[in-house]
Design a protein around this motif. Structure first.
Motif: not given
Length: 456
Positions: A153-154, A214-215, A217, A243, A245, A279-281, A284-285
């Motif tokens: 992802k990163y 991130p909010e 994971s 997407n 991580t 990871d994310g909100s 999103e997860i």
């Protein structure tokens, strides 16, 4: 002939300067400790000025230099040769500046990765590179362009280095890069140095790019009836644009080694696994998990969410300890071959067939999301002569197969001294010649890590 004791004029603190034969064995090798080198002196600088002065002394007297971070490398990148001076950066371990407005941090090269990550996360920020060895130094990560589990992802370390302060072989200090997010002002010299394993210049300061933390994971473990079934699910996950991580593959036989090593249990019994993190909100997860269930419903035997923090930590600990777990059972050669994502099933199938044909155990796991296949080629009970002969024969076959599939012999460990011969065999002569020209421009006398350079 230079008098090596003249280094005491530069490093006056006797606790920060050691001469042969009093240098501890660990400084003459890498984390595996099997490849041994020789050094005339070991220095522990605390400033760029000291590094510059040591380099100037070595350059004037044509003494090899071996930069060293935490010494966690697996391919002999920190093995000194020919009476080298080892420059150990463990005392240059400070975070010099945290710029929250520009999402950057200036750090010294001896800063330990996991310490830095904890520090910035405590400030609401995030440093994504996540190689398996969390006790590696930032300078070492940059020198090998370390990847790791979150690369899918990163990206890799290169994507988070904005500038470097460098000491050239002759002691000259330069800074390449800046805090600016865009730069077409000449050649990007920092990108040439990243991944060069200490052969071009010595890193003394690093400007790192950060992002917002991130909010949330959350990890997920999917079990499959075979490794082939698990690997074949990877392109489907990527095509679904979920997407992740991290996206790792592991065989059951490998997990067993990790369980035995750490004395903890995996929460799922299958022949093979995909281990994913999102990871994310929360929204999103949740959405990614729902879509993943649809993607894997026809191939996975079972999918479990690792909601419990302790359980998730144990699963990732098992994944993270695999090289050490194999090493605890037998000597082994750790490989980090990378192939195009679509070729992962072909390569893993080849590995399993080679294992059957050769009788040499080969344990596969790795970063399914970016094609980085980690292999532990296991010695077992072979004699020194058998191990050397059979290992070399199998490495030739493994690297040749990767090359035929459009892959490379190293995705993140680097070349070190372990892979030089295979590098020259698989790399076009024209490419090698150009690399040598770059090396010559940075280091005219060839004193920086000469045994792992691109010169035969």
């Amino acid at each position: 002939m230079a008098d090596i004791t003249e280094l005491s004029n530069i490093i006056s603190d006797k606790n920060r300067l050691v001469f042969a034969p009093s240098i501890e064995a660990k400084y003459l090798s890498d984390t595996l400790g099997r490849k041994k080198g020789s050094a005339s002196a070991l220095v522990f600088p605390v400033s760029t000025e000291e590094v510059s002065a040591v380099a100037k002394f070595a350059y004037e007297n044509r003494i090899p230099l071996t930069p060293r971070g935490a010494g966690t490398n697996l391919v002999g990148s920190t093995v000194p040769h020919d009476g080298a001076i080892i420059i150990d950066f463990s005392l240059m371990n400070k975070v010099l500046e945290l710029d929250k407005e520009n999402f950057t941090a200036w750090v010294e090269p001896g800063v330990i990765l996991e310490d830095f990550q904890k520090y910035v996360e405590g400030e609401g920020l995030f440093y994504p590179p996540d190689p398996g060895e969390k006790r590696a130094s930032i300078g070492g990560n940059i020198s090998t362009n370390a990847g790791g589990m979150r690369a899918v992802k990163y990206g890799v370390t290169r994507n988070y280095v904005m500038a470097l302060e460098l000491v050239k072989a002759d002691g000259t200090v330069i800074t390449v890069g800046s805090k600016n997010r865009k730069d077409t002002t000449g050649l990007d010299l920092k990108d040439v140095v990243i991944g060069s394993e200490g052969t071009l210049a010595i890193i003394t300061k690093c400007l790192l790019r950060l992002i917002g933390k991130p909010e949330k994971s959350l990890s997920l473990l999917a079990g499959f009836g075979s490794l082939k079934a698990g690997i074949e699910a990877v392109p489907k996950i990527l095509k679904a644009n979920l997407n992740p991580t991290a996206l790792e593959f592991i065989e059951r036989k490998v997990v067993k080694l990790g369980e035995d090593f750490l004395k903890i249990k995996f929460p799922l019994e299958s022949e093979a696994y995909l281990l994913l993190t999102f990871d994310g909100s929360k929204e999103e997860i949740d959405s990614a998990f729902a879509k993943l269930g649809e993607v894997l419903k026809s191939s996975a035997e079972k999918i479990i969410s690792l909601d419990d923090a302790a359980l998730a930590q144990n699963v990732w600990r098992i994944r993270g300890c695999l090289v050490k777990a194999v090493e605890a059972v037998s000597e082994q050669e750790p490989l980090d071959i990378v192939v195009p994502i679509s070729k992962i099933p072909d390569f893993v199938e080849f590995v399993n067939e080679l294992e059957r044909q050769s009788g040499m155990q080969m344990i596969s796991f790795g970063h399914a999301g970016d094609g980085n296949v980690h292999l532990c080629v296991v010695r077992g009970s072979r004699s020194d002569a058998e191990w050397e002969s059979e290992l070399h024969a199998n490495l030739e076959k493994l690297y040749a197969k990767a090359h035929n599939l459009g892959g490379l012999i190293s995705g993140e460990h680097g070349l070190g001294v372990s892979k030089r011969d295979f590098f020259f065999k698989e790399t076009p002569a024209e490419n090698v010649a150009l690399m040598n020209s770059v090396k010559l421009a940075f280091d005219p006398q060839g004193i920086l890590n000469p045994k792992i350079s691109y010169v035969k």
